[in-house]
Design a protein around this motif. Structure first.
Motif, PDB file in Angstrom:
ATOM      1  N   GLY A  10      -8.336   2.503  24.012  1.00 27.76           N
ATOM      2  CA  GLY A  10      -7.527   1.630  23.173  1.00 27.76           C
ATOM      3  C   GLY A  10      -6.933   2.408  22.022  1.00 27.76           C
ATOM      4  N   GLY A  11      -5.904   1.874  21.425  1.00 30.95           N
ATOM      5  CA  GLY A  11      -5.291   2.529  20.275  1.00 30.95           C
ATOM      6  C   GLY A  11      -4.713   3.889  20.606  1.00 30.95           C
ATOM      7  N   LEU A  12      -4.284   4.090  21.846  1.00 32.14           N
ATOM      8  CA  LEU A  12      -3.693   5.340  22.339  1.00 32.14           C
ATOM      9  C   LEU A  12      -4.680   6.502  22.383  1.00 32.14           C
ATOM     10  N   ARG A  13      -5.965   6.174  22.451  1.00 28.38           N
ATOM     11  CA  ARG A  13      -7.020   7.188  22.548  1.00 28.38           C
ATOM     12  C   ARG A  13      -7.662   7.117  23.928  1.00 28.38           C
ATOM     13  N   CYS A  14      -8.087   8.276  24.409  1.00 24.83           N
ATOM     14  CA  CYS A  14      -8.806   8.365  25.680  1.00 24.83           C
ATOM     15  C   CYS A  14     -10.023   9.262  25.495  1.00 24.83           C
ATOM     16  N   GLY A  15     -11.008   9.023  26.327  1.00 24.23           N
ATOM     17  CA  GLY A  15     -12.173   9.896  26.382  1.00 24.23           C
ATOM     18  C   GLY A  15     -12.242  10.521  27.766  1.00 24.23           C
ATOM     19  N   ALA A  16     -12.775  11.719  27.825  1.00 22.20           N
ATOM     20  CA  ALA A  16     -12.919  12.402  29.107  1.00 22.20           C
ATOM     21  C   ALA A  16     -14.301  13.043  29.154  1.00 22.20           C
ATOM     22  N   GLU A  17     -14.938  12.922  30.320  1.00 21.50           N
ATOM     23  CA  GLU A  17     -16.260  13.522  30.504  1.00 21.50           C
ATOM     24  C   GLU A  17     -16.209  14.519  31.659  1.00 21.50           C
ATOM     25  N   HIS A  18     -16.687  15.706  31.388  1.00 20.83           N
ATOM     26  CA  HIS A  18     -16.770  16.776  32.378  1.00 20.83           C
ATOM     27  C   HIS A  18     -17.996  16.513  33.239  1.00 20.83           C
ATOM     28  N   GLY A  19     -17.759  16.212  34.520  1.00 26.32           N
ATOM     29  CA  GLY A  19     -18.841  15.819  35.419  1.00 26.32           C
ATOM     30  C   GLY A  19     -20.011  16.781  35.475  1.00 26.32           C
ATOM     31  N   PRO A  20     -19.770  18.070  35.710  1.00 28.75           N
ATOM     32  CA  PRO A  20     -20.896  18.992  35.860  1.00 28.75           C
ATOM     33  C   PRO A  20     -21.778  19.128  34.615  1.00 28.75           C
ATOM     34  N   SER A  21     -21.163  19.073  33.413  1.00 24.65           N
ATOM     35  CA  SER A  21     -21.940  19.335  32.203  1.00 24.65           C
ATOM     36  C   SER A  21     -22.216  18.098  31.360  1.00 24.65           C
ATOM     37  N   GLU A  26     -12.125  13.836  23.341  1.00 23.16           N
ATOM     38  CA  GLU A  26     -11.256  12.685  23.122  1.00 23.16           C
ATOM     39  C   GLU A  26      -9.844  13.181  22.898  1.00 23.16           C
ATOM     40  N   THR A  27      -8.879  12.338  23.244  1.00 22.93           N
ATOM     41  CA  THR A  27      -7.482  12.618  22.937  1.00 22.93           C
ATOM     42  C   THR A  27      -6.905  11.437  22.170  1.00 22.93           C
ATOM     43  N   GLN A  36      -2.219   8.280  16.048  1.00 22.44           N
ATOM     44  CA  GLN A  36      -2.749   8.650  14.741  1.00 22.44           C
ATOM     45  C   GLN A  36      -2.858  10.163  14.580  1.00 22.44           C
ATOM     46  N   GLY A  37      -2.797  10.896  15.686  1.00 21.78           N
ATOM     47  CA  GLY A  37      -2.907  12.354  15.615  1.00 21.78           C
ATOM     48  C   GLY A  37      -4.272  12.800  15.114  1.00 21.78           C
ATOM     49  N   SER A  38      -5.312  12.017  15.405  1.00 19.83           N
ATOM     50  CA  SER A  38      -6.645  12.291  14.861  1.00 19.83           C
ATOM     51  C   SER A  38      -7.418  13.349  15.649  1.00 19.83           C
ATOM     52  N   CYS A  39      -6.911  13.740  16.808  1.00 19.72           N
ATOM     53  CA  CYS A  39      -7.543  14.796  17.601  1.00 19.72           C
ATOM     54  C   CYS A  39      -6.492  15.360  18.554  1.00 19.72           C
ATOM     55  N   PHE A  40      -6.908  16.219  19.456  1.00 23.27           N
ATOM     56  CA  PHE A  40      -5.968  16.812  20.397  1.00 23.27           C
ATOM     57  C   PHE A  40      -5.202  15.730  21.151  1.00 23.27           C
ATOM     58  N   SER A  41      -3.906  15.970  21.357  1.00 25.72           N
ATOM     59  CA  SER A  41      -3.131  15.113  22.242  1.00 25.72           C
ATOM     60  C   SER A  41      -3.251  15.677  23.658  1.00 25.72           C
ATOM     61  N   PRO A  42      -2.906  14.909  24.667  1.00 32.24           N
ATOM     62  CA  PRO A  42      -2.946  15.458  26.032  1.00 32.24           C
ATOM     63  C   PRO A  42      -2.113  16.732  26.180  1.00 32.24           C
ATOM     64  N   THR A  43      -0.935  16.775  25.551  1.00 30.16           N
ATOM     65  CA  THR A  43      -0.126  17.989  25.672  1.00 30.16           C
ATOM     66  C   THR A  43      -0.708  19.146  24.851  1.00 30.16           C
ATOM     67  N   ASP A  44      -1.409  18.839  23.758  1.00 36.26           N
ATOM     68  CA  ASP A  44      -2.119  19.898  23.014  1.00 36.26           C
ATOM     69  C   ASP A  44      -3.132  20.588  23.916  1.00 36.26           C
ATOM     70  N   GLY A  47      -1.663  23.478  25.956  1.00 39.30           N
ATOM     71  CA  GLY A  47      -1.577  24.709  25.180  1.00 39.30           C
ATOM     72  C   GLY A  47      -2.945  25.329  24.948  1.00 39.30           C
ATOM     73  N   THR A  48      -3.924  24.490  24.659  1.00 40.02           N
ATOM     74  CA  THR A  48      -5.298  24.954  24.465  1.00 40.02           C
ATOM     75  C   THR A  48      -5.838  25.571  25.747  1.00 40.02           C
ATOM     76  N   SER A  49      -5.535  24.936  26.870  1.00 36.13           N
ATOM     77  CA  SER A  49      -5.974  25.466  28.170  1.00 36.13           C
ATOM     78  C   SER A  49      -5.384  26.843  28.426  1.00 36.13           C
ATOM     79  N   LEU A  50      -4.110  27.014  28.115  1.00 34.20           N
ATOM     80  CA  LEU A  50      -3.480  28.324  28.312  1.00 34.20           C
ATOM     81  C   LEU A  50      -4.161  29.382  27.449  1.00 34.20           C
ATOM     82  N   ALA A  51      -4.325  29.112  26.173  1.00 35.04           N
ATOM     83  CA  ALA A  51      -4.897  30.104  25.259  1.00 35.04           C
ATOM     84  C   ALA A  51      -6.342  30.443  25.616  1.00 35.04           C
ATOM     85  N   THR A  52      -7.143  29.436  25.915  1.00 35.85           N
ATOM     86  CA  THR A  52      -8.544  29.718  26.230  1.00 35.85           C
ATOM     87  C   THR A  52      -8.692  30.371  27.599  1.00 35.85           C
TER      88      THR A  52
END
Length: 135
Positions: A10-21, A26-27, A36-44, A47-52
């Motif tokens: 809700g409120g344009l936020r999502c949670g994601a859980e990594h199955g194995p770990s 949250e996004t 609200q820009g309170s955490c990473f956006s999906p498109t952020d 970019g994070t995936s590329l850098a890491t």
């Protein structure tokens, strides 16, 4: 195969859980797209995936050779398209390798980073520029 379970909170936020770990993230939609820009956006996360991924692939090669990569950094700047449809227009990454690495070692790590699976997956879809520095 890896399973990641995502849920709209809700409120344009999502949670994601990594199955194995069981690790969770949250996004939130960015401020310029009704969030609200309170955490990473999906498109952020792209970019994070590329850098890491760049750092991880270099870490694999460094460990294989017995080199120390600790302290290496990658700073990514994501640019969104100014007009619709909303999409990532470009990713620029500044990678800084530790100063103690010799030029030969740095060249090996740069070549390895070019094979990063995220970079290979995005190639042709999103313009990407890598800037390399040592020290």
């Amino acid at each position: 195969m890896t399973t990641i379970t995502c849920q709209y909170s809700g409120g344009l936020r999502c949670g994601a859980e990594h199955g194995p770990s069981g690790s969770r993230i949250e996004t939130d939609a960015p401020v310029d797209n009704q969030g609200q820009g309170s955490c990473f956006s999906p498109t952020d996360l792209i970019g994070t995936s590329l850098a890491t991924c760049l750092l991880t692939v270099m870490g694999i090669v460094a460990e294989r050779h017995g080199w120390t990569l600790e302290g290496a950094t990658a700073r990514v700047v994501k640019t969104m398209s100014p007009e619709g449809p909303r999409r990532i227009a470009g990713l620029e990454v500044w990678i800084a390798l530790p100063a103690h690495l010799e030029e030969r070692q740095q060249a090996t790590l740069r070549r390895a980073a070019e094979t990063c699976p995220v970079k290979a997956s995005l190639q042709g879809a999103i313009p990407m520029t890598l800037h390399w520095h040592s020290g």
